[in-house]
Structure formats: C-alpha cells, structure tokens
Scaffold this active site. Structure first.
Site, short mmCIF file in Angstrom:
data_model
loop_
_atom_site.label_atom_id
_atom_site.label_comp_id
_atom_site.label_asym_id
_atom_site.label_seq_id
_atom_site.Cartn_x
_atom_site.Cartn_y
_atom_site.Cartn_z
N CYS A 43 43.12 10.03 14.58
CA CYS A 43 44.44 9.55 13.97
C CYS A 43 45.38 10.69 14.16
O CYS A 43 45.15 11.84 14.19
CB CYS A 43 44.02 9.59 12.47
SG CYS A 43 42.98 8.23 11.90
N CYS B 119 44.18 18.07 2.64
CA CYS B 119 43.61 16.98 3.45
C CYS B 119 44.30 16.99 4.79
O CYS B 119 45.53 17.49 5.17
CB CYS B 119 44.55 15.78 3.04
SG CYS B 119 43.87 15.48 1.27
N CYS C 288 35.01 18.27 -2.08
CA CYS C 288 35.22 17.31 -0.72
C CYS C 288 34.48 18.04 0.31
O CYS C 288 34.39 19.00 0.77
CB CYS C 288 36.65 17.93 -0.35
SG CYS C 288 37.49 17.05 0.90
N GLU D 154 33.24 22.53 7.03
CA GLU D 154 34.15 22.89 5.78
C GLU D 154 33.72 22.12 4.76
O GLU D 154 33.70 21.05 4.92
CB GLU D 154 35.47 23.23 6.10
CG GLU D 154 35.63 24.31 7.24
CD GLU D 154 37.12 24.53 7.32
OE1 GLU D 154 37.58 25.67 8.00
OE2 GLU D 154 37.99 23.70 7.56
N CYS E 272 35.72 14.40 14.62
CA CYS E 272 35.84 13.00 14.33
C CYS E 272 36.47 12.56 15.35
O CYS E 272 37.22 12.69 16.26
CB CYS E 272 36.74 12.88 13.27
SG CYS E 272 37.10 11.27 12.65
N CYS F 228 46.21 13.99 11.90
CA CYS F 228 44.92 14.67 11.41
C CYS F 228 44.58 15.66 12.31
O CYS F 228 44.21 15.41 13.47
CB CYS F 228 43.88 13.65 10.97
SG CYS F 228 42.49 14.50 10.41
N1 SAH Z 1 37.83 10.02 7.84
C1 SAH Z 1 38.21 9.68 6.24
C2 SAH Z 1 38.08 10.86 5.53
C3 SAH Z 1 38.47 12.05 5.80
S1 SAH Z 1 40.15 12.18 6.06
C4 SAH Z 1 39.44 9.10 6.36
O1 SAH Z 1 40.25 9.07 7.22
O2 SAH Z 1 39.79 8.50 5.30
C5 SAH Z 1 40.91 12.35 4.39
C6 SAH Z 1 42.29 12.05 3.92
O3 SAH Z 1 43.02 12.88 4.56
C7 SAH Z 1 42.37 10.60 4.79
O4 SAH Z 1 43.19 9.84 3.56
C8 SAH Z 1 43.64 10.96 5.50
O5 SAH Z 1 44.50 9.96 5.72
C9 SAH Z 1 44.35 12.31 4.88
N2 SAH Z 1 44.87 13.07 5.91
C10 SAH Z 1 44.50 13.44 7.47
N3 SAH Z 1 45.48 14.23 7.80
C11 SAH Z 1 46.28 14.33 6.90
C12 SAH Z 1 47.38 15.22 6.89
N4 SAH Z 1 47.76 16.11 7.76
N5 SAH Z 1 48.34 15.35 5.61
C13 SAH Z 1 47.99 14.84 4.56
N6 SAH Z 1 46.62 13.86 4.47
C14 SAH Z 1 45.92 13.83 5.87
FE1 SF4 Z 2 38.98 11.02 11.35
FE2 SF4 Z 2 41.18 12.67 10.48
FE3 SF4 Z 2 41.40 9.95 10.97
FE4 SF4 Z 2 39.94 10.69 8.80
S1 SF4 Z 2 42.18 11.07 9.20
S2 SF4 Z 2 39.24 9.11 10.29
S3 SF4 Z 2 39.10 12.63 9.66
S4 SF4 Z 2 40.91 11.50 12.32
#
Ligand code: SAH
Ligand code: SF4
Length: 353
Positions: free
Chosen positions: A117, A335, A106, A93, A113, A120
C-alpha cells in the site's frame, strides 16, 4: 539435537492431539496451558500437579518461548511501543494504547508486508516472513508482563506490521490462544482483525473465528483504490464488500471500515458521499485515520476543516464515524509508521536476557 517444538505454537486442541499420539492423556494440554497463560509459569519443573517424571519428559520434549522487548519507547500521549527481536534476528513492534482504565494492544502478524500500500511505511519495506503463532501470542504476554495490572489489557487489535489474513493459519492459531478460556481469555468481541481486503480469507475468518472484522477501505471508487492499494486489482471494491456482506455478525456488532484520509486524493465531500452509498447494504461503522506521514512519503494529511467536513457527511447519513487520532506519532508508533528500523543497526540493540 533437534529443536524442541514451542508449546506456544500449539492450540489446546493441537497440543491434546500431539500428546495423545505420544500416549499422554489429552487433558494434560489444558493443565499445561493454564500453568503457562493463567499462572505465568514458564518452566515445566514448577507445574506441581504433574508427576516429576512427566515434568522431566515435558522439559525434554517441548520448550516454552517468551519475548522480552529489547526496547520500550513511551509516547507523550501515554502509549508505548515495544520492539522485539525474534530468534532469527528479525524485529517486530507492538503498540500498547491506554484508554480510560483499560488498554489496547496493537500486534504485528508478519515481519514486513507484501501488500505494498502506497501510504504505509511497513508496506514500503516489503515482506520478510510470517510470524509464528507463538510470536504473536508472546507480544500479548509481554505487554501483560509490562503492565502493573495485566487485567487492564482488555483489547487486542491486529493492526501492527503485516497483513494478518496473508498469514492466515498463524493468525487463526494465535487467535485461538488469545480467546481460549484456558489460555489468554480475551473476549472475542474485544479482538479485532484489520485486513487490506483479501476477500476469500474474509469468508474463512468468519467461519473459523468469532472476532471483529475491520477493513482498510481507504477509497470509495476502484480507480483511487487501485492507485493506493495494489490488492484492489485482485479484489476490487465490489468483491470485497460482497465478502463483507456474508461475514457473520452477532447482534449489535458491526464491521469497521478504516479510511486513511489523504489530502487531495480521497478527502472530498463527494468521496464521503460515495463511501456512505457503497456501505449502505452493510452494518458498518467508519474510522477515519488522518494520514500519518513518514520520511519520503509523497502524501499529506488533510487540514482539520476538510477532515471534519468529511466526517459530517457520514454522520449526517447516520454512520458512527470516529476520527482516529493515531497515538504515538512522536515515537513512530502510529498507524502505518511501524517498521522496526532500529533492528537493522547491528550491535546497537542489547540481547534480551
Ligand atoms: N494490514 C492490515 C493491518 C495493518 S495496517 C491492514 O492494512 O488493515 C493498520 C491500519 O493502518 C490500516 O487501516 C491502514 O490503512 C492504516 N495505515 C497504514 N499506513 C498509514 C498511514 N501512513 N497513516 C495512517 N494510517 C495508515
Ligand atoms: Fe500491509 Fe500496510 Fe497495506 Fe496493511 S496498510 S496491508 S500493513 S502495506
């Protein structure tokens, strides 16, 4: 017959080299890139400043890929989510976010991934594969095709699915085509890569590109960051910030630190004070992202007063601090909400024609 290489997996330099090895003048690379990226010509036979015979040769040896969305969802806030199905059936996406006269796209860098985290949704699904450079560049081309005025797409952020620095070569090649004047012509300062914090790769990125760096910090102490982001056990905060300190910054540029605010976990004024303290040696600005929830997540977003109090601590300490109200939450485009789940439902998605 072997599959022809996709011309969008080359940069101007690697294409010139590939052509030279086949006794073709390297300037042809520049010529072809301009046809594809400036004039949006996707067929070698239409490249009229190349001889007919040579055009035929190109059509036999190379292909020009495109991505067409299999689904476009529009949010009530104006953002749009594109769903793409890749050649192996995997889905990704991208999200187009309009902002006062221009738009930001974006883009995704991986299917899934591996970083895991806890907050996420993409991370929850695990890793499937890296995207090819062409698959990244084609997300940009598809968004341009969707806009009535493609010039309105001015900013690219690597904040979609995946960890861009874990797909280092693919992403750096894509950045080359995104920023090259003979290709997509985006200004370096309008391209931002967001990383979970792969410290050694941050050094490489500073050496190999001139794009902006954003770092998903999300906690100001190792104990909290360990629980939220497994990568912190490999590259703890000190190691990460030391890599950030060495990142070359043109004058007036800053590193953006992203901080997902999660109720009761990292949202206290003391957390904000610690954050201000550890970022002091850096040229840093801060994006606060109130947690976006998804089904089955154990976390919640803090209330408005807590978010504003957190921001105030940082502003009082002279940090530019924005609260990023994620766009597109009603269509699962905010995000951390990207997962491309609709592609797992066989037969429901029409093939791109
Ligand atoms: N992997 C990279 C880029 C993709 S994630 C990274 O982690 O930076 C993009 C952003 O979305 C990151 O800053 C992450 O902390 C944020 N993010 C992930 N899950 C989220 C959520 N459930 N609510 C708000 N932000 C989130
Ligand atoms: Fe991967 Fe989501 Fe962590 Fe970004 S925030 S590194 S997309 S698991």
């Amino acid at each position: 017959m072997a599959v022809q290489p996709d011309i969008k997996n080359f940069t101007e330099q690697t294409l010139a080299h590939w052509l030279e090895q086949r006794d073709i003048k390297p300037y042809r690379a520049t010529q072809i890139l301009k046809w594809i990226y400036h004039r949006k010509v996707y067929c070698f036979s239409e490249m009229t400043d190349i001889s007919k015979q040579r055009r035929q040769w190109f059509s036999q040896e190379l292909r020009i890929s495109r991505l067409k969305p299999v689904e476009v969802q529009s949010s009530s806030d104006g953002s749009k989510k594109f769903l793409f199905r890749l050649k192996d059936g995997q889905c990704i996406e991208s999200v187009l976010i309009p902002e006062r006269g221009h738009s930001t796209l974006c883009v995704s860098s991986q299917v899934g991934c591996a970083m895991g985290c806890k907050f996420c949704l993409t991370g929850r699904g695990g890793m499937v594969r890296d995207l090819e450079p062409a698959e990244i560049v084609n997300q940009v081309c598809a968004a341009q095709d969707d806009l009535s005025d493609p010039d309105r797409l001015t900013n690219i952020v690597f904040m979609g699915m995946g960890e861009p620095l874990a797909n280092y070569n693919g992403v750096v090649q894509a950045i080359d085509n995104i920023t090259n004047d003979r290709a997509l012509q985006f200004a370096n300062r309008r391209v931002t890569l967001s990383t979970v914090g792969l410290a050694p790769k941050i050094n490489d990125l500073g050496r190999d590109t001139k794009v902006n760096l954003a770092v998903s910090l999300n906690a100001a102490d190792n104990k909290t960051r360990d629980t939220l982001m497994p990568i912190n056990r490999t590259y703890p905060i000190e190691t990460l910030l030391s890599a950030c300190r060495k990142f070359p910054l043109p004058s007036r540029r800053m590193i953006t630190f992203e901080y997902v605010l999660i109720a009761g976990l990292n949202d206290k004024p003391e957390d904000a004070q610690r954050l201000a303290k550890i970022l002091r040696p850096l040229r840093a600005k801060i994006n606060l992202i109130p947690f976006n929830s998804f089904e089955g997540s154990p976390f919640a977003r803090p209330d408005e007063a807590t978010i504003l109090a957190f921001q105030k601590v940082l502003i009082d300490r002279h940090y530019t601090t924005i609260i990023r109200q994620s766009k597109g939450s009603d269509i699962g485009a905010a995000c951390g909400q990207l997962r491309a789940k609709s592609c797992s439902v066989d037969g429901l998605i029409k093939s791109p024609n």
